[in-house]
Motif scaffolding. Structure first.
Motif, PDB file in Angstrom:
ATOM      1  N   TYR A  85       0.824  -1.204   0.000  1.00  0.00           N
ATOM      2  CA  TYR A  85       0.000   0.000   0.000  1.00  0.00           C
ATOM      3  C   TYR A  85       0.861   1.259   0.000  1.00  0.00           C
ATOM      4  N   TRP A  86       1.805   1.346   0.935  1.00  0.00           N
ATOM      5  CA  TRP A  86       2.476   2.622   1.187  1.00  0.00           C
ATOM      6  C   TRP A  86       3.590   2.930   0.196  1.00  0.00           C
ATOM      7  N   LYS A  95       2.384   3.814  -3.172  1.00  0.00           N
ATOM      8  CA  LYS A  95       1.709   5.123  -3.169  1.00  0.00           C
ATOM      9  C   LYS A  95       2.718   6.265  -3.208  1.00  0.00           C
ATOM     10  N   ARG A  96       3.852   6.078  -2.572  1.00  0.00           N
ATOM     11  CA  ARG A  96       4.866   7.130  -2.544  1.00  0.00           C
ATOM     12  C   ARG A  96       5.595   7.255  -3.873  1.00  0.00           C
ATOM     13  N   SER A 127       0.948   0.718  -7.793  1.00  0.00           N
ATOM     14  CA  SER A 127      -0.090   0.806  -6.768  1.00  0.00           C
ATOM     15  C   SER A 127      -1.412   0.208  -7.254  1.00  0.00           C
ATOM     16  N   GLY A 164      -4.872   0.554  -3.904  1.00  0.00           N
ATOM     17  CA  GLY A 164      -4.698   0.957  -2.522  1.00  0.00           C
ATOM     18  C   GLY A 164      -5.833   0.488  -1.627  1.00  0.00           C
ATOM     19  N   ARG A 168      -7.255   3.402   5.296  1.00  0.00           N
ATOM     20  CA  ARG A 168      -6.059   3.986   4.687  1.00  0.00           C
ATOM     21  C   ARG A 168      -5.201   4.706   5.738  1.00  0.00           C
ATOM     22  N   GLU A 207      -1.371   3.641   6.614  1.00  0.00           N
ATOM     23  CA  GLU A 207      -0.306   4.634   6.464  1.00  0.00           C
ATOM     24  C   GLU A 207       0.516   4.741   7.746  1.00  0.00           C
ATOM     25  N   ALA A 219       2.741   1.728   8.181  1.00  0.00           N
ATOM     26  CA  ALA A 219       3.894   1.749   7.280  1.00  0.00           C
ATOM     27  C   ALA A 219       4.973   2.685   7.801  1.00  0.00           C
ATOM     28  N   LEU A 220       4.595   3.885   8.217  1.00  0.00           N
ATOM     29  CA  LEU A 220       5.576   4.850   8.704  1.00  0.00           C
ATOM     30  C   LEU A 220       6.250   4.370   9.984  1.00  0.00           C
ATOM     31  N   ARG A 232       8.441  12.297   9.253  1.00  0.00           N
ATOM     32  CA  ARG A 232       7.328  11.377   8.992  1.00  0.00           C
ATOM     33  C   ARG A 232       6.508  11.075  10.233  1.00  0.00           C
TER      34      ARG A 232
END
Length: 563
Positions: free
Chosen positions: A402-403, A406-407, A441, A447, A502, A506, A509-510, A533
């Motif tokens: 997902y993350w 997306k980035r 993605s 996503g 979502r 997120e 992931a961070l 972040r």
């Protein structure tokens, strides 16, 4: 009729001297070509390779990195995308052949990838870290171009799914794990090596594969069926065999479909058209039609999703890998340009704002690469029976898919912008990378699909939650911002529904990326990542690192050739 008037040319004379012309096309202040360069010159990658148990592969990765950055290999990538595959439905006599023709550069890329073990080879390698070595090889060889990574990825992913049917695996697995590339369409068992594809999505369903309408009818032979239906998006139709979902009498099931049958005749695999895609243009994506197409059942009837999900877990990791590769490739391109280009009287790399942008991109790239190799390590150890790593892989791969993907588009856009107008020109290669980024993605679930998959894992497989927080706990006490983020994440779990999926993923992931950097990266990298972040000291775009960030240390680690 008008009369033509001739105007004589003036001869030079003292009163009419010839003007002195100066050169108008002197090339100055342009960056030289990047190639040749070493695509493996990446400290985060090499450290992760060793840490995740594949240090034995470092010499090979370095050799492959040099080859990936060579002028020859870089040209292969360019030519394979400029000369797109062409569909040939019939031969000159009118026989249906359904073949796709590729530029020779595609075959050069494929031959190298397969020979280097980037397809199914790790499944035949008993060394711990074999799957990590493959991921690291993909991270460097992917600097050439991304499209040919599709068939190698699907071939890699087909092996564990095919093992649900041991009699078929016994025949095909040695060929899928071969390092021999043979693009000819022939009887699979008479070839030295095979490529595999997959056919899941249909026009009415997309990711909702349970709504598929392709039917599978049993024949008089045990395990053999005939298929009828139309697939909406099947990439790499030139592969030798495909794993396909179809509705059998017992429900949605998985089948093996060869392009050529054992007697040498062509199986019915009518390619209706090739997709005209935004990117990934070197790779053919198609709409095949099945009509009495012969197929072999893989796994029990009605368990098609469970069977093929093993394939999806592998290809999702490869989506993360490809995104991390694009980040690294475009960062290297941007850094090279900044080193050689001057503006307003100084080199770009000496401009404070450009250094901020590049350092911010370097942070994102290292976080993506580090997470990718951690996921590869989990996959490798899960294959070898580690149940904790299997649970971690289950949730963390979906989170990473997902993350990181997306980035990718935002990252490649910023890297392209570092080149200014030069980056917007096709010759720079940056537009190709930019068009490629959104695919990752979307492929193997958008996503939303991956965010919902994380919720599904949390609710149905509690060991995945335990595995994720056990991983995060390894960095407990090392950074207060990370500790706060993990505590907030634990509080958020209970109250998250579909609408908030979502945001939850997120934050997962961070926190996961930060925990890895806190444990393994130099302090300036980990501190800057946590400050921005997790700590909120960041803007809404790249290049907004706060004052006090040790940008020099970050850049020297990521791009040591800059200074």
């Amino acid at each position: 009729m008008a009369r033509m008037v001739s105007i004589p040319a003036q001869s030079p004379s003292p009163s009419h001297p010839q003007p002195e012309f100066s050169a108008t096309h002197d090339v100055t202040n342009q960056a030289p070509p990047l190639a040749p360069y070493d695509a493996s010159a990446d400290q985060a990658l090499l450290e992760g390779l060793r840490r995740e148990g594949a240090g034995w592969a470092e010499d090979g990765i370095r050799r492959l990195g040099t080859r990936a950055g060579s002028e020859e290999a870089q040209e292969w990538g360019e030519l394979a995308n400029r000369n797109e595959p062409e569909l040939r439905t019939h031969d000159r006599y009118g026989h249906r052949v359904d073949e796709v023709e590729f530029h020779p550069s595609w075959h050069h890329l494929m031959r190298t990838a397969v020979a280097e073990g980037l397809a199914g080879a790790p499944w035949a390698d008993d060394r711990p870290g074999a799957h990590v070595a493959r991921t690291a090889g993909s991270l460097v060889w992917g600097h050439t171009e991304a499209g040919h990574g599709c068939p190698t990825s699907m071939t890699y992913a087909a092996v564990p799914a095919l093992r649900a049917q041991p009699d078929l695996a016994k025949v095909y697995e040695p060929l899928l794990t071969s390092r021999e590339y043979d693009p000819e369409l022939r009887v699979p068992t008479r070839k030295p090596g095979l490529l595999a594809g997959m056919g899941m999505t249909e026009k009415q369903g997309g990711s909702d594969v349970r709504s598929n309408t392709t039917t599978a009818t049993p024949t008089g032979e045990a395990g053999v069926y005939t298929l009828r239906g139309h697939k909406w998006f099947t990439s790499a139709p030139m592969c030798d065999v495909f794993l396909v979902l179809a509705q059998a009498p017992g429900g949605l099931s998985c089948f093996l479909v060869p392009r050529v049958l054992p007697d040498g005749s062509r199986n019915t695999f009518r390619i209706q058209r090739l997709k005209d895609k935004l990117g990934n243009r070197s790779n053919a994506s198609s709409e095949p039609e099945f009509d009495r197409t012969v197929a072999w059942l893989v796994g029990p009837e009605g368990r098609g999703v469970k069977t093929i999900i093993e394939m999806v877990n592998c290809t999702r990791l490869d989506c993360v890998t490809s995104s991390a590769t694009l980040m690294r490739k475009t960062l290297v391109e941007a850094g090279h340009h900044a080193r050689h280009r001057s503006a307003f009287g100084a080199p770009l790399i000496g401009q404070p704002l450009m250094r901020n942008v590049l350092a911010d991109l370097a942070l994102e790239s290292e976080a993506a690469t580090t997470l990718t190799l951690r996921l590869a390590g989990a996959a490798d150890r899960a294959v070898r029976g580690d149940t904790g790593e299997r649970a971690f892989r289950r949730i963390a791969t979906a989170v990473g898919k997902y993350w990181v993907t997306k980035r990718g588009p935002a990252f490649t856009a910023e890297a392209l912008e570092c080149l200014g107008g030069n980056g917007y020109v096709e010759e720079s290669g940056m537009p190709r990378h930019y068009r490629e980024a959104p695919l990752l993605s979307i492929w193997e679930g958008s996503g939303n699909v991956n965010a919902l998959d994380v919720l599904r894992a949390l609710s149905r497989e509690p060991d995945t939650t335990e595995a994720l927080f056990a991983e995060l706990a390894l960095a407990r006490g090392a950074d207060a911002r990370l500790d706060a983020a993990v505590a907030a994440l634990q509080n958020q779990l209970a109250g998250t529904d579909q609408a908030g999926a979502r945001r939850l993923v997120e934050r997962m992931a961070l926190a996961l990326q930060a925990s890895l950097l806190v444990r393994y990266a130099p302090h300036p990298v980990a501190d800057a990542f946590c400050a921005t972040r997790l700590g909120g000291d960041w803007g809404h775009s790249f290049g907004t690192l706060p004052a006090g960030t040790d940008q020099d240390a970050i850049l020297q680690r990521a791009l040591p050739s800059l200074d």
